[in-house]
Design an enzyme around this catalytic site. Structure first.
Site, PDB file in Angstrom:
ATOM      1  N   ASP A  44       0.993  -1.012   0.106  1.00  0.00           N
ATOM      2  CA  ASP A  44       0.026   0.030  -0.011  1.00  0.00           C
ATOM      3  C   ASP A  44       1.000   1.188   0.022  1.00  0.00           C
ATOM      4  OD1 ASP A  44      -3.014   0.908   0.772  1.00  0.00           O
ATOM      5  OD2 ASP A  44      -1.454   2.347   1.874  1.00  0.00           O
ATOM      6  N   TYR A  49       3.404   9.723  -0.505  1.00  0.00           N
ATOM      7  CA  TYR A  49       4.406   8.927   0.466  1.00  0.00           C
ATOM      8  C   TYR A  49       5.761   9.220  -0.434  1.00  0.00           C
ATOM      9  CZ  TYR A  49       0.431   6.439   2.329  1.00  0.00           C
ATOM     10  OH  TYR A  49      -0.863   6.158   2.928  1.00  0.00           O
ATOM     11  N   LYS A  74      -2.683   5.757  -4.325  1.00  0.00           N
ATOM     12  CA  LYS A  74      -3.895   6.944  -4.026  1.00  0.00           C
ATOM     13  C   LYS A  74      -3.411   8.186  -4.618  1.00  0.00           C
ATOM     14  CE  LYS A  74      -3.654   4.810   0.539  1.00  0.00           C
ATOM     15  NZ  LYS A  74      -2.129   4.596   0.888  1.00  0.00           N
ATOM     16  N   HIS A 107      -7.434   9.619  -2.050  1.00  0.00           N
ATOM     17  CA  HIS A 107      -6.907   9.833  -0.632  1.00  0.00           C
ATOM     18  C   HIS A 107      -7.633  10.242   0.355  1.00  0.00           C
ATOM     19  CE1 HIS A 107      -2.315   9.268   0.810  1.00  0.00           C
ATOM     20  NE2 HIS A 107      -3.423   9.091   1.860  1.00  0.00           N
TER      21      HIS A 107
HETATM   22  N1  LIG Z   1      -5.301   6.314   3.550  1.00  0.00           N
HETATM   23  C1  LIG Z   1      -4.789   7.163   4.330  1.00  0.00           C
HETATM   24  O1  LIG Z   1      -5.076   8.053   4.653  1.00  0.00           O
HETATM   25  C2  LIG Z   1      -3.425   6.518   5.323  1.00  0.00           C
HETATM   26  C3  LIG Z   1      -3.012   7.366   6.356  1.00  0.00           C
HETATM   27  C4  LIG Z   1      -1.995   6.821   7.161  1.00  0.00           C
HETATM   28  C5  LIG Z   1      -1.443   5.623   6.791  1.00  0.00           C
HETATM   29  N2  LIG Z   1      -1.878   4.797   5.782  1.00  0.00           N
HETATM   30  C6  LIG Z   1      -1.546   3.551   5.479  1.00  0.00           C
HETATM   31  O2  LIG Z   1      -1.587   2.604   6.472  1.00  0.00           O
HETATM   32  C7  LIG Z   1      -0.297   1.963   6.778  1.00  0.00           C
HETATM   33  C8  LIG Z   1      -0.269   1.843   8.289  1.00  0.00           C
HETATM   34  O3  LIG Z   1      -0.335   2.799   9.102  1.00  0.00           O
HETATM   35  P1  LIG Z   1       0.740   3.672   9.721  1.00  0.00           P
HETATM   36  O4  LIG Z   1       1.975   3.607   9.133  1.00  0.00           O
HETATM   37  O5  LIG Z   1       0.228   4.986  10.159  1.00  0.00           O
HETATM   38  O6  LIG Z   1       0.843   2.932  11.262  1.00  0.00           O
HETATM   39  P2  LIG Z   1       0.905   1.604  11.796  1.00  0.00           P
HETATM   40  O7  LIG Z   1       0.883   0.311  10.936  1.00  0.00           O
HETATM   41  O8  LIG Z   1      -0.460   1.557  12.694  1.00  0.00           O
HETATM   42  O9  LIG Z   1       2.067   1.291  12.622  1.00  0.00           O
HETATM   43  C9  LIG Z   1       3.274   1.345  12.574  1.00  0.00           C
HETATM   44  C10 LIG Z   1       4.192   1.450  13.685  1.00  0.00           C
HETATM   45  O10 LIG Z   1       3.943   0.265  14.410  1.00  0.00           O
HETATM   46  C11 LIG Z   1       5.287  -0.466  14.460  1.00  0.00           C
HETATM   47  N3  LIG Z   1       5.275  -1.780  14.233  1.00  0.00           N
HETATM   48  C12 LIG Z   1       4.870  -2.357  13.199  1.00  0.00           C
HETATM   49  N4  LIG Z   1       4.485  -3.790  13.344  1.00  0.00           N
HETATM   50  C13 LIG Z   1       4.833  -4.002  14.869  1.00  0.00           C
HETATM   51  C14 LIG Z   1       4.666  -4.909  15.617  1.00  0.00           C
HETATM   52  N5  LIG Z   1       4.413  -6.273  15.377  1.00  0.00           N
HETATM   53  N6  LIG Z   1       5.025  -4.864  17.103  1.00  0.00           N
HETATM   54  C15 LIG Z   1       5.382  -3.498  17.433  1.00  0.00           C
HETATM   55  N7  LIG Z   1       5.327  -2.423  16.614  1.00  0.00           N
HETATM   56  C16 LIG Z   1       5.037  -2.669  15.434  1.00  0.00           C
HETATM   57  C17 LIG Z   1       6.324   0.205  13.294  1.00  0.00           C
HETATM   58  O11 LIG Z   1       7.421   0.126  13.582  1.00  0.00           O
HETATM   59  P3  LIG Z   1       8.592  -0.615  12.945  1.00  0.00           P
HETATM   60  O12 LIG Z   1       8.634  -0.296  11.293  1.00  0.00           O
HETATM   61  O13 LIG Z   1       9.989  -0.290  13.273  1.00  0.00           O
HETATM   62  O14 LIG Z   1       8.193  -2.010  12.956  1.00  0.00           O
HETATM   63  C18 LIG Z   1       5.612   1.707  13.099  1.00  0.00           C
HETATM   64  O15 LIG Z   1       6.573   2.535  14.095  1.00  0.00           O
HETATM   65  C19 LIG Z   1       0.641   3.095   6.345  1.00  0.00           C
HETATM   66  O16 LIG Z   1       2.028   2.605   5.889  1.00  0.00           O
HETATM   67  C20 LIG Z   1       0.109   3.723   4.793  1.00  0.00           C
HETATM   68  O17 LIG Z   1       0.336   2.749   3.823  1.00  0.00           O
HETATM   69  C21 LIG Z   1      -3.146   5.327   4.955  1.00  0.00           C
END
Ligand SMILES: NC(=O)c1ccc[n+]([C@@H]2O[C@H](COP(=O)([O-])OP(=O)(O)OC[C@H]3O[C@@H](n4cnc5c(N)ncnc54)[C@H](OP(=O)(O)O)[C@@H]3O)[C@@H](O)[C@H]2O)c1
Length: 273
Positions: A44, A49, A74, A107
């Protein structure tokens, strides 16, 4: 990898890798290659990004056939405001170095623009260069407004969703409308201390799984696709390893009761960025 069937028959892996906040191109490429090596088949990304090029290189370098990988990108808000929807799509396709995209999302619901954008998304869909089209950050009232004008029902709505923001209304609406819900920041981006919640820690002890795995399983059992971001190989593997245990209805309810309607990202009713 388990898959869900979208409303047009396209299959989408239940867990993907999110790559937000990995802007260094070498790092983004390494992360994508590692993820594909350990079993991910769903990535994704987004124009916003700034890593579509690196994602594309990672996919190519992996040697995995293109058709085995589900790629989402997106369209950013500025391109909605300027009306350059098709140009933005072509730019993403070029950066990714792909001939088609699996899922293309609006988005954010830019007020006064998202319906016109959707009409152009429908044209892009008919061109065959994208397997499915959908939206992101749409509340039920945005989806209702769109429903009055659309000829294609969005395949997916990607929204902020985690135990502090369980999104029951949007989940119910989307289920009835045949729209697959996908969670972003399913760990609240590790910013709200979610992993320290007692409910999650107790379930973690009971099932010998991490709090992160408990959250991903909770999503899966609620019918929600997830895209956890991790740059770490061990945590990437961990986030895929949720299919050998099952939460009870009471445990799902206990996690639901953590809800505080608390966001880490913006409220979709105020898209001024
Ligand atoms: N559509 C939208 O508006 C929108 C907005 C925001 C995000 N997104 C998408 O959603 C994805 C995920 O959301 P996000 O990146 O905001 O945050 P997330 O997936 O909720 O959290 C990522 C964080 O959690 C840590 N983590 C991952 N797996 C873990 C585990 N098993 N145990 C402990 N910590 C863990 C990661 O660190 P490490 O990397 O060090 O493991 C990172 O600090 C994004 O990458 C993006 O593709 C979309």
């Amino acid at each position: 990898m388990e898959k869900v069937k979208l409303n047009n028959g396209v299959e989408m892996p239940c867990i993907g890798l999110g790559v937000f906040r990995i802007e260094d191109n070498n790092e983004a490429q390494r992360v994508v290659e590692t993820a594909l090596k350990v079993g991910y088949r769903h990535i994704d990304t987004a124009m916003y990004y700034h890593n579509e090029e690196a994602v594309g290189k990672g996919i190519k370098n992996s040697g995995i056939p293109r058709e085995e990988i589900f790629v989402t990108t997106k369209m950013w808000n500025a391109d909605q405001r300027s009306g350059k929807v098709k140009e933005a799509f072509e730019a993403s396709l070029k950066k990714l170095g792909l001939e088609y995209i699996d899922l293309y999302l609006i988005h954010w619901p830019v007020e006064g623009k998202f319906i016109d954008t959707w009409k152009k998304f429908e044209e892009i869909y008919h061109s065959g260069k994208v397997k499915a089209i959908g939206v992101s950050n749409f509340k039920p009232h945005h989806l209702e407004a769109l429903a009055k004008e659309q000829t294609i029902v969005p395949a997916v709505n990607q929204i902020e969703l985690h135990p502090y923001l369980i999104q029951e209304d949007t989940l119910d609406y989307c289920k009835k409308a045949g729209i697959q819900v996908e969670a972003w920041s399913q760990f609240a981006a590790n910013q709200l201390g979610l992993f320290d919640e007692k409910v999650l820690k107790d379930l973690s002890d009971k099932y010998s799984k991490s709090p992160a795995q408990i959250i991903l399983r909770w999503d899966y059992q609620r019918g929600v696709v997830t895209i956890p971001k991790s740059a770490n190989e061990e945590r990437m593997k961990q986030n895929l390893d949720i299919f050998d245990f099952s939460l009870t209805e009471e445990e799902i309810t206990a996690i639901n009761s953590l809800n505080k309607n608390k966001r880490v990202g913006p409220d979709p009713d105020h898209v001024d960025f």
